[in-house]
Write an enzyme that holds these catalytic residues in place. Structure first.
Site, PDB file in Angstrom:
ATOM      1  N   CYS A   1       0.864  -1.170   0.000  1.00 14.47           N
ATOM      2  CA  CYS A   1       0.000   0.000   0.000  1.00 14.47           C
ATOM      3  C   CYS A   1       0.908   1.229   0.000  1.00 14.47           C
ATOM      4  O   CYS A   1       1.723   1.394   0.920  1.00 14.47           O
ATOM      5  CB  CYS A   1      -0.861  -0.042   1.262  1.00 14.47           C
ATOM      6  SG  CYS A   1      -1.856   1.429   1.535  1.00 14.47           S
TER       7      CYS A   1
ATOM      8  N   CYS B   1      -0.727   3.834  -6.687  1.00 12.60           N
ATOM      9  CA  CYS B   1      -1.586   3.203  -5.679  1.00 12.60           C
ATOM     10  C   CYS B   1      -1.739   1.764  -6.145  1.00 12.60           C
ATOM     11  O   CYS B   1      -1.958   1.514  -7.338  1.00 12.60           O
ATOM     12  CB  CYS B   1      -2.939   3.910  -5.639  1.00 12.60           C
ATOM     13  SG  CYS B   1      -4.217   2.992  -4.741  1.00 12.60           S
TER      14      CYS B   1
HETATM   15  N1  DGL Z   1      -3.833   0.587  -2.218  1.00 12.88           N
HETATM   16  C1  DGL Z   1      -3.437   1.654  -1.371  1.00 12.88           C
HETATM   17  C2  DGL Z   1      -2.314   2.468  -1.935  1.00 12.88           C
HETATM   18  O1  DGL Z   1      -1.475   1.912  -2.610  1.00 12.88           O
HETATM   19  C3  DGL Z   1      -4.492   2.362  -0.564  1.00 12.88           C
HETATM   20  C4  DGL Z   1      -5.584   3.025  -1.285  1.00 12.88           C
HETATM   21  C5  DGL Z   1      -6.645   3.521  -0.326  1.00 12.88           C
HETATM   22  O2  DGL Z   1      -7.038   2.767   0.558  1.00 12.88           O
HETATM   23  O3  DGL Z   1      -7.060   4.677  -0.468  1.00 12.88           O
HETATM   24  O4  DGL Z   1      -2.190   3.637  -1.683  1.00 12.88           O
END
Ligand code: DGL
Length: 273
Positions: free
Chosen positions: A83, A194
Site C-alpha cells: 500500500c 496506488c
Molecule cells: N492501495 C493503497 C495504496 O497503494 C491504498 C488506497 C486507499 O485505501 O485509499 O495507496
C-alpha cells in the site's frame, strides 16, 4: 503433482505477510505468486476500513502498526506493505517497531518514469495522502529537475475497485476526469502510485492507447522482497486470505483478479482486529 524435495534439497519456506487497505495489494501478491510461488503468503486486507487515501496520518500509522503486529504474531518473518499510502505515512515507524522483520514497502515509480518519458512530462496518479506525504516530496526532490511531474489524487477510484468495478461508466468518468488534463499538458508516461490502480491498467491502455506508457512497480517490489527472504526452492507454497470485513468476499475477488494463479487450496478468514 509437485515433486516433494528431500530433506537436504529443501530450502525453508518463508511466511510472508502482505497487507493493504483492501484488495489493492493483490496486484503485488499477483507478482509475488509469479516470481516466488514457493512461500507461505498471508494476505491481510483491512476492508473494514478501506479506503486509507483520505484518512489522517496518525490513524494510518497506528492502524498499520496494529496490522503488522498481528502478522508478526502469526509468524511472518517478512512483511510487504502493499500500500503506497501506508508506506508513505508509516514505514519508518514500522521498521523501528519491528526491527527483526524484513519490511518491504512500495512507492510511486517516478524514477523509472522520468527515465522512460521522452517528453519528460510524467503524470502521477496516487492517493491524496501519498501525494501529500513528506516521503513522496523527498522522492520528488531527489530527482533531477529535467522532468515535470503532474500530480493527481485518484479520489473515488479505490471504492469502485473494491466493489470489483474495473470498467463501466463510473470508472470511465473518473479516469477521463483525472487523465485527460494530464494528456492536454503533454504527459506521455503515467505512474500508477496506488496498488489498486494496476487493476485499471487494461482499461487505461484501452482509453489512451500508445500515447501513454504506464509505470507499475510491482515487479521491482517483489524482486526486492526476493532479495530479503529465503529463496524458496519448491512450488509447495500456500496463500491464506484474511479480511477485517469478509474473508469469503475477499477470496472471491482474489480468485478473479489473480487468475490464472491456482487458488483452489487457498483459505479465507474474517478477522476482528
Ligand atoms: N492501495 C493503497 C495504496 O497503494 C491504498 C488506497 C486507499 O485505501 O485509499 O495507496
Amino acid at each position: 503433482m509437485p515433486k516433494r524435495l528431500s530433506e537436504e534439497e529443501s530450502v525453508p519456506l518463508s511466511k510472508i505477510g502482505v497487507f493493504d487497505s483492501g484488495i489493492g495489494g493483490l496486484s503485488i501478491l499477483n507478482e509475488a505468486l509469479t516470481q516466488a510461488p514457493g512461500h507461505h503468503y498471508m494476505y491481510l486486507a483491512d476492508s473494514a476500513n478501506t479506503p486509507y487515501g483520505e484518512k489522517s496520518i496518525e490513524w494510518i500509522s497506528s492502524r498499520s502498526l496494529t496490522l503488522c503486529s498481528w502478522l508478526v504474531q502469526q509468524g511472518c518473518e517478512a512483511i510487504v506493505i502493499a500500500c503506497n499510502t501506508a508506506t508513505a505515512q508509516a514505514i519508518a515507524q514500522i521498521r523501528e517497531t519491528f526491527s527483526k522483520i524484513a519490511i518491504i514497502g512500495v512507492e510511486p515509480g517516478i524514477k523509472p518514469a522520468a527515465l522512460q518519458s521522452s517528453k519528460k512530462i510524467v503524470g502521477v496518479l496516487a492517493t491524496q495522502n501519498t501525494l501529500a506525504s513528506d516521503k513522496f516530496k523527498q522522492l520528488l526532490a531527489s530527482l533531477l529537475a529535467d522532468c515535470e511531474f503532474i500530480q493527481q489524487a485518484g479520489i473515488g477510484l479505490v471504492p469502485l475497485i473494491e466493489q470489483g468495478q474495473l470498467s463501466g461508466p463510473s470508472i470511465n468518468a473518473l479516469l477521463h476526469q483525472y487523465i485527460d488534463p494530464m494528456i492536454e499538458q503533454g504527459v506521455d508516461t503515467l505512474v500508477l502510485g496506488c496498488t489498486h490502480y494496476p487493476f485499471l491498467e487494461a482499461r487505461i491502455q484501452q482509453m489512451y492507447g500508445e500515447q501513454l506508457q504506464i509505470i507499475d512497480t510491482s515487479h521491482a517490489v517483489v524482486k526486492q522482497m526476493c532479495r530479503l527472504v529465503n529463496s524458496a526452492g519448491s512450488n509447495l507454497g500456500s496463500v491464506h486470505f484474511y479480511s477485517t470485513s469478509n474473508g469469503q468476499s475477499l477470496l472471491k475477488l482474489a480468485k478473479s483478479l489473480l487468475s490464472p494463479h491456482q487458488l483452489d487450496q487457498a483459505q479465507a478468514h474474517t478477522v476482528d482486529l
